[in-house]
Design a protein around this motif. Structure first.
Motif, PDB file in Angstrom:
ATOM      1  N   LYS A 105     -19.427 -42.587 -92.951  1.00  0.00           N
ATOM      2  CA  LYS A 105     -19.310 -43.761 -92.087  1.00  0.00           C
ATOM      3  C   LYS A 105     -20.719 -44.209 -91.709  1.00  0.00           C
ATOM      4  O   LYS A 105     -21.452 -43.479 -91.040  1.00  0.00           O
ATOM      5  N   VAL A 106     -21.078 -45.390 -92.158  1.00  0.00           N
ATOM      6  CA  VAL A 106     -22.391 -45.947 -91.855  1.00  0.00           C
ATOM      7  C   VAL A 106     -22.242 -46.870 -90.654  1.00  0.00           C
ATOM      8  O   VAL A 106     -21.434 -47.798 -90.671  1.00  0.00           O
ATOM      9  N   CYS A 107     -23.026 -46.619 -89.625  1.00  0.00           N
ATOM     10  CA  CYS A 107     -22.922 -47.422 -88.417  1.00  0.00           C
ATOM     11  C   CYS A 107     -23.614 -48.777 -88.614  1.00  0.00           C
ATOM     12  O   CYS A 107     -24.764 -48.845 -89.045  1.00  0.00           O
ATOM     13  N   LEU A 108     -22.875 -49.823 -88.293  1.00  0.00           N
ATOM     14  CA  LEU A 108     -23.426 -51.183 -88.345  1.00  0.00           C
ATOM     15  C   LEU A 108     -23.384 -51.837 -86.972  1.00  0.00           C
ATOM     16  O   LEU A 108     -23.344 -53.061 -86.846  1.00  0.00           O
ATOM     17  N   GLY A 109     -23.372 -50.998 -85.921  1.00  0.00           N
ATOM     18  CA  GLY A 109     -23.505 -51.547 -84.582  1.00  0.00           C
ATOM     19  C   GLY A 109     -24.888 -52.183 -84.452  1.00  0.00           C
ATOM     20  O   GLY A 109     -25.750 -52.004 -85.316  1.00  0.00           O
ATOM     21  N   THR A 110     -25.121 -52.904 -83.398  1.00  0.00           N
ATOM     22  CA  THR A 110     -26.355 -53.690 -83.270  1.00  0.00           C
ATOM     23  C   THR A 110     -27.620 -52.854 -83.441  1.00  0.00           C
ATOM     24  O   THR A 110     -28.504 -53.198 -84.233  1.00  0.00           O
ATOM     25  N   ALA A 111     -27.710 -51.745 -82.717  1.00  0.00           N
ATOM     26  CA  ALA A 111     -28.929 -50.918 -82.796  1.00  0.00           C
ATOM     27  C   ALA A 111     -29.152 -50.403 -84.214  1.00  0.00           C
ATOM     28  O   ALA A 111     -30.281 -50.420 -84.730  1.00  0.00           O
ATOM     29  N   CYS A 112     -28.091 -49.944 -84.843  1.00  0.00           N
ATOM     30  CA  CYS A 112     -28.222 -49.416 -86.201  1.00  0.00           C
ATOM     31  C   CYS A 112     -28.484 -50.541 -87.204  1.00  0.00           C
ATOM     32  O   CYS A 112     -29.263 -50.372 -88.139  1.00  0.00           O
ATOM     33  N   TYR A 113     -27.828 -51.659 -87.003  1.00  0.00           N
ATOM     34  CA  TYR A 113     -27.990 -52.777 -87.934  1.00  0.00           C
ATOM     35  C   TYR A 113     -29.449 -53.215 -87.988  1.00  0.00           C
ATOM     36  O   TYR A 113     -30.018 -53.365 -89.079  1.00  0.00           O
ATOM     37  N   VAL A 114     -30.050 -53.415 -86.816  1.00  0.00           N
ATOM     38  CA  VAL A 114     -31.428 -53.927 -86.802  1.00  0.00           C
ATOM     39  C   VAL A 114     -32.438 -52.878 -87.265  1.00  0.00           C
ATOM     40  O   VAL A 114     -33.554 -53.216 -87.640  1.00  0.00           O
ATOM     41  N   ARG A 115     -32.032 -51.618 -87.270  1.00  0.00           N
ATOM     42  CA  ARG A 115     -32.961 -50.569 -87.720  1.00  0.00           C
ATOM     43  C   ARG A 115     -32.668 -50.088 -89.135  1.00  0.00           C
ATOM     44  O   ARG A 115     -33.170 -49.063 -89.566  1.00  0.00           O
ATOM     45  N   GLY A 116     -31.810 -50.809 -89.863  1.00  0.00           N
ATOM     46  CA  GLY A 116     -31.634 -50.493 -91.282  1.00  0.00           C
ATOM     47  C   GLY A 116     -30.246 -50.030 -91.691  1.00  0.00           C
ATOM     48  O   GLY A 116     -30.055 -49.610 -92.838  1.00  0.00           O
ATOM     49  N   GLY A 117     -29.285 -50.089 -90.812  1.00  0.00           N
ATOM     50  CA  GLY A 117     -27.934 -49.651 -91.161  1.00  0.00           C
ATOM     51  C   GLY A 117     -27.336 -50.412 -92.332  1.00  0.00           C
ATOM     52  O   GLY A 117     -26.733 -49.822 -93.230  1.00  0.00           O
ATOM     53  N   LYS A 118     -27.529 -51.722 -92.340  1.00  0.00           N
ATOM     54  CA  LYS A 118     -26.984 -52.534 -93.441  1.00  0.00           C
ATOM     55  C   LYS A 118     -27.661 -52.179 -94.760  1.00  0.00           C
ATOM     56  O   LYS A 118     -27.000 -52.095 -95.797  1.00  0.00           O
ATOM     57  N   ALA A 119     -28.969 -51.950 -94.706  1.00  0.00           N
ATOM     58  CA  ALA A 119     -29.682 -51.558 -95.929  1.00  0.00           C
ATOM     59  C   ALA A 119     -29.158 -50.209 -96.423  1.00  0.00           C
ATOM     60  O   ALA A 119     -29.013 -49.990 -97.639  1.00  0.00           O
ATOM     61  N   ARG A 147     -18.536 -49.672 -86.221  1.00  0.00           N
ATOM     62  CA  ARG A 147     -19.299 -50.377 -85.179  1.00  0.00           C
ATOM     63  C   ARG A 147     -19.619 -49.426 -84.043  1.00  0.00           C
ATOM     64  O   ARG A 147     -18.743 -49.055 -83.295  1.00  0.00           O
ATOM     65  N   CYS A 148     -20.826 -49.006 -83.953  1.00  0.00           N
ATOM     66  CA  CYS A 148     -21.343 -48.138 -82.896  1.00  0.00           C
ATOM     67  C   CYS A 148     -20.545 -46.862 -82.698  1.00  0.00           C
ATOM     68  O   CYS A 148     -19.390 -46.880 -82.276  1.00  0.00           O
ATOM     69  N   ILE A 149     -21.200 -45.768 -82.991  1.00  0.00           N
ATOM     70  CA  ILE A 149     -20.581 -44.462 -82.810  1.00  0.00           C
ATOM     71  C   ILE A 149     -21.065 -43.814 -81.526  1.00  0.00           C
ATOM     72  O   ILE A 149     -20.830 -42.629 -81.293  1.00  0.00           O
ATOM     73  N   GLY A 150     -21.742 -44.582 -80.703  1.00  0.00           N
ATOM     74  CA  GLY A 150     -22.205 -44.061 -79.417  1.00  0.00           C
ATOM     75  C   GLY A 150     -23.439 -43.200 -79.525  1.00  0.00           C
ATOM     76  O   GLY A 150     -23.684 -42.360 -78.663  1.00  0.00           O
ATOM     77  N   ALA A 151     -24.210 -43.394 -80.572  1.00  0.00           N
ATOM     78  CA  ALA A 151     -25.426 -42.614 -80.763  1.00  0.00           C
ATOM     79  C   ALA A 151     -26.583 -43.555 -81.077  1.00  0.00           C
ATOM     80  O   ALA A 151     -27.371 -43.318 -81.995  1.00  0.00           O
ATOM     81  N   CYS A 152     -26.707 -44.628 -80.305  1.00  0.00           N
ATOM     82  CA  CYS A 152     -27.678 -45.687 -80.602  1.00  0.00           C
ATOM     83  C   CYS A 152     -29.116 -45.168 -80.623  1.00  0.00           C
ATOM     84  O   CYS A 152     -29.949 -45.698 -81.351  1.00  0.00           O
ATOM     85  N   GLY A 153     -29.406 -44.141 -79.851  1.00  0.00           N
ATOM     86  CA  GLY A 153     -30.749 -43.570 -79.846  1.00  0.00           C
ATOM     87  C   GLY A 153     -31.100 -42.909 -81.165  1.00  0.00           C
ATOM     88  O   GLY A 153     -32.258 -42.582 -81.409  1.00  0.00           O
ATOM     89  N   MET A 154     -30.098 -42.677 -81.993  1.00  0.00           N
ATOM     90  CA  MET A 154     -30.295 -42.047 -83.303  1.00  0.00           C
ATOM     91  C   MET A 154     -30.352 -43.078 -84.427  1.00  0.00           C
ATOM     92  O   MET A 154     -30.373 -42.728 -85.596  1.00  0.00           O
ATOM     93  N   ALA A 155     -30.363 -44.347 -84.071  1.00  0.00           N
ATOM     94  CA  ALA A 155     -30.269 -45.415 -85.067  1.00  0.00           C
ATOM     95  C   ALA A 155     -31.397 -45.387 -86.093  1.00  0.00           C
ATOM     96  O   ALA A 155     -32.534 -45.086 -85.727  1.00  0.00           O
ATOM     97  N   PRO A 156     -31.036 -45.706 -87.334  1.00  0.00           N
ATOM     98  CA  PRO A 156     -29.698 -45.952 -87.847  1.00  0.00           C
ATOM     99  C   PRO A 156     -28.958 -44.631 -88.114  1.00  0.00           C
ATOM    100  O   PRO A 156     -29.524 -43.711 -88.694  1.00  0.00           O
TER     101      PRO A 156
END
Ligand code: FES
Length: 113
Positions: free
Chosen positions: A37-51, A79-88
């Protein structure tokens, strides 16, 4: 399987089908041995989740929501697994991985056979 459940519980097949198609945790196609499961929540998305998701889709020749031909992995985005500090972040089975990127993602997945 739906026919078996229907018969075993004496409930119409249409009711079983309705439950299976309503809840996203049920599926009518085989799942892989491991779940990515790849997180595409906002924090992860902007730090490379989509890539990361694109990289996995290309590397394993599978779309998000699908399963690899060898049934090794099922790939999904969340969408966001509640670990935004670990993004992506990425979750494989029950393990959560931080700062996932092209340089470490395949090495991480190597241990999942
Ligand atoms: S946005 Fe990915 S863990 Fe919150």
């Amino acid at each position: 399987m739906q026919k078996r459940i229907s018969k075993g519980l004496n409930i119409p097949e249409s009711t079983i089908y309705g439950v299976v198609t309503f809840y996203s945790f049920f599926t009518m196609v085989p799942k892989g041995r491991h779940s990515i499961k790849v997180c595409l929540g906002t924090a992860c998305y902007v730090r490379g989740g989509k890539a990361n998701l694109d990289y996995l889709q290309e590397g394993f020749d599978v779309e998000a929501g699908g399963t690899t031909k060898d049934l090794r992995f099922s790939l999904d985005s969340v969408r966001c697994i509640g670990a935004c500090g670990m993004a992506p972040a990425m979750v494989v089975d029950d393990d959560t991985y931080a700062q996932v990127n092209r340089g470490n993602i395949m090495e991480t997945l190597d241990s999942y056979k």
